[in-house]
Design a protein around this motif. Structure first.
Motif, PDB file in Angstrom:
ATOM      1  N   UNK A 149       0.825  -1.219   0.000  1.00 39.86           N
ATOM      2  CA  UNK A 149       0.000   0.000   0.000  1.00 39.86           C
ATOM      3  C   UNK A 149       0.851   1.258   0.000  1.00 39.86           C
ATOM      4  N   UNK A 150       2.010   1.181   0.661  1.00 40.15           N
ATOM      5  CA  UNK A 150       2.891   2.345   0.721  1.00 40.15           C
ATOM      6  C   UNK A 150       3.326   2.739  -0.694  1.00 40.15           C
ATOM      7  N   UNK A 151       3.780   1.748  -1.456  1.00 39.75           N
ATOM      8  CA  UNK A 151       4.260   2.035  -2.812  1.00 39.75           C
ATOM      9  C   UNK A 151       3.137   2.539  -3.699  1.00 39.75           C
ATOM     10  N   UNK A 152       1.963   1.959  -3.542  1.00 39.97           N
ATOM     11  CA  UNK A 152       0.818   2.404  -4.355  1.00 39.97           C
ATOM     12  C   UNK A 152       0.501   3.872  -4.086  1.00 39.97           C
ATOM     13  N   UNK A 153       0.466   4.235  -2.821  1.00 39.90           N
ATOM     14  CA  UNK A 153       0.131   5.620  -2.457  1.00 39.90           C
ATOM     15  C   UNK A 153       1.240   6.583  -2.860  1.00 39.90           C
ATOM     16  N   UNK A 154       2.493   6.180  -2.606  1.00 40.86           N
ATOM     17  CA  UNK A 154       3.627   7.060  -2.922  1.00 40.86           C
ATOM     18  C   UNK A 154       3.696   7.319  -4.427  1.00 40.86           C
TER      19      UNK A 154
ATOM     20  N   UNK B 216      -5.291   0.237   6.371  1.00 41.62           N
ATOM     21  CA  UNK B 216      -4.976   1.671   6.343  1.00 41.62           C
ATOM     22  C   UNK B 216      -6.059   2.451   7.062  1.00 41.62           C
ATOM     23  N   UNK B 217      -5.656   3.623   7.550  1.00 48.84           N
ATOM     24  CA  UNK B 217      -6.596   4.446   8.289  1.00 48.84           C
ATOM     25  C   UNK B 217      -6.190   5.910   8.146  1.00 48.84           C
TER      26      UNK B 217
ATOM     27  N   UNK C 133      -5.544  15.546   0.323  1.00 51.40           N
ATOM     28  CA  UNK C 133      -5.923  14.326  -0.405  1.00 51.40           C
ATOM     29  C   UNK C 133      -7.128  13.728   0.317  1.00 51.40           C
ATOM     30  N   UNK C 134      -8.214  13.486  -0.420  1.00 54.80           N
ATOM     31  CA  UNK C 134      -9.439  13.018   0.238  1.00 54.80           C
ATOM     32  C   UNK C 134      -9.399  11.519   0.496  1.00 54.80           C
ATOM     33  N   UNK C 135     -10.248  11.101   1.419  1.00 54.62           N
ATOM     34  CA  UNK C 135     -10.351   9.683   1.738  1.00 54.62           C
ATOM     35  C   UNK C 135     -10.778   8.898   0.496  1.00 54.62           C
ATOM     36  N   UNK C 136     -11.646   9.519  -0.317  1.00 53.44           N
ATOM     37  CA  UNK C 136     -12.111   8.859  -1.557  1.00 53.44           C
ATOM     38  C   UNK C 136     -10.939   8.589  -2.500  1.00 53.44           C
ATOM     39  N   UNK C 137     -10.041   9.572  -2.618  1.00 52.75           N
ATOM     40  CA  UNK C 137      -8.890   9.399  -3.514  1.00 52.75           C
ATOM     41  C   UNK C 137      -8.010   8.240  -3.047  1.00 52.75           C
ATOM     42  N   UNK C 138      -7.810   8.157  -1.747  1.00 53.38           N
ATOM     43  CA  UNK C 138      -6.983   7.073  -1.199  1.00 53.38           C
ATOM     44  C   UNK C 138      -7.697   5.741  -1.400  1.00 53.38           C
ATOM     45  N   UNK C 139      -8.994   5.766  -1.112  1.00 53.83           N
ATOM     46  CA  UNK C 139      -9.815   4.560  -1.275  1.00 53.83           C
ATOM     47  C   UNK C 139      -9.698   4.024  -2.706  1.00 53.83           C
ATOM     48  N   UNK C 140      -9.718   4.941  -3.676  1.00 52.78           N
ATOM     49  CA  UNK C 140      -9.701   4.488  -5.077  1.00 52.78           C
ATOM     50  C   UNK C 140      -8.360   3.862  -5.459  1.00 52.78           C
ATOM     51  N   UNK C 141      -7.262   4.327  -4.826  1.00 51.33           N
ATOM     52  CA  UNK C 141      -5.952   3.739  -5.109  1.00 51.33           C
ATOM     53  C   UNK C 141      -5.808   2.388  -4.424  1.00 51.33           C
ATOM     54  N   UNK C 142      -6.397   2.284  -3.249  1.00 48.04           N
ATOM     55  CA  UNK C 142      -6.262   1.042  -2.474  1.00 48.04           C
ATOM     56  C   UNK C 142      -7.575   0.246  -2.497  1.00 48.04           C
ATOM     57  N   UNK C 143      -8.300   0.394  -3.598  1.00 52.17           N
ATOM     58  CA  UNK C 143      -9.665  -0.160  -3.675  1.00 52.17           C
ATOM     59  C   UNK C 143      -9.735  -1.640  -3.336  1.00 52.17           C
ATOM     60  N   UNK C 144      -8.664  -2.368  -3.651  1.00 48.78           N
ATOM     61  CA  UNK C 144      -8.721  -3.804  -3.419  1.00 48.78           C
ATOM     62  C   UNK C 144      -8.368  -4.169  -1.982  1.00 48.78           C
ATOM     63  N   UNK C 145      -8.186  -3.149  -1.133  1.00 45.82           N
ATOM     64  CA  UNK C 145      -7.915  -3.438   0.280  1.00 45.82           C
ATOM     65  C   UNK C 145      -9.019  -2.843   1.134  1.00 45.82           C
ATOM     66  N   UNK C 146      -9.327  -3.487   2.219  1.00 48.13           N
ATOM     67  CA  UNK C 146     -10.349  -2.954   3.106  1.00 48.13           C
ATOM     68  C   UNK C 146      -9.712  -2.000   4.095  1.00 48.13           C
ATOM     69  N   UNK C 147     -10.490  -1.028   4.495  1.00 53.70           N
ATOM     70  CA  UNK C 147      -9.967  -0.112   5.503  1.00 53.70           C
ATOM     71  C   UNK C 147      -9.945  -0.820   6.851  1.00 53.70           C
ATOM     72  N   UNK C 148      -8.863  -0.612   7.579  1.00 50.14           N
ATOM     73  CA  UNK C 148      -8.722  -1.269   8.874  1.00 50.14           C
ATOM     74  C   UNK C 148      -9.048  -0.305   9.997  1.00 50.14           C
TER      75      UNK C 148
END
Length: 216
Positions: A86-91, A193-194, A201-216
């Motif tokens: 997730x770090x690499x995806x977001x970075x 991620x939390x 950067x909005x929560x939606x934007x992060x959600x869309x990058x990490x869409x295949x992961x659930x928020x913890x």
């Protein structure tokens, strides 16, 4: 002694000024610098006396980790340990930019910088001045907001000089940063991620990058 205030070009910072500011940081001093959000306090995170000085300047409680500014993903990887995917995806998506990513700190970082929690907040700012200073210092710098703890963050050098001018040797004045919103802080633990603080950067934007992961 009030801080020395030097005008610097935010877009193409003058080499001599960057060199001058970097020398202060290498000597363990704290310098006020513009970033892409607000002004920050730049110091050497590996120098414990400099880290102490930041806490003193801000009057900041030591229970909060200091954000660290880097100028490459590789540099961040040295400071973080076992970086999750997730770090690499977001970075890759949001850096350089207004996203601070909190991960496990590597052994290379003094525990004090992590507020003794062993986690580090990393950001690659979209700021020519900050990145040039990192380049010149030859290592990451701290990027905590330049303000007295509990007071508003400063988007220009005049506000900063008013709040902290007596406590800093040098402020680089890059004009108004245009910053109205802080960086977003996202905490990564394993595959989870939390959002710790929602900012640019909005929560939606992060959600869309990490869409295949659930928020913890």
């Amino acid at each position: 002694m009030p801080a020395e205030l030097l005008k610097v070009s935010a877009g193409t910072p003058e080499t001599a000024l960057i060199h001058y500011a970097a020398e202060f940081i290498k000597r363990g001093l704290v310098v006020g610098v513009p970033t892409d959000t607000f002004y920050g306090l730049a110091a050497d995170p590996f120098n414990l006396a400099a880290v102490e000085e930041i806490y003193r300047v801000k009057g900041r409680p030591e229970n909060r980790a200091l954000p660290i500014l880097v100028n490459s993903i590789e540099q961040a990887a040295i400071l973080g340990r076992d970086l999750p995917l997730n770090f690499l995806k977001l970075a890759q998506k949001f850096w350089p930019g207004a996203l601070t990513i909190v991960v496990e700190a590597s052994q290379s970082l003094p525990l004090k910088v992590t507020a003794n929690k062993g986690r580090v907040a990393l950001r690659w700012p979209n700021s020519a001045v900050a990145c040039a200073i990192i380049e010149q210092v030859g290592s990451p710098i701290t990027g905590t907001s330049a303000n007295v703890s509990g007071f508003p963050s400063c988007s220009n050098a005049q506000e900063l000089a008013k709040q902290l001018g007596e406590r800093l040797p040098l402020i680089l004045d890059g004009g108004d940063t245009g910053g109205r919103v802080s960086s977003t802080i996202v905490n990564l633990i394993g595959g989870k991620w939390k959002i710790v603080r929602e900012g640019k950067v909005s929560e939606q934007e992060i959600q869309s990058v990490l869409a295949n992961h659930h928020q913890g």
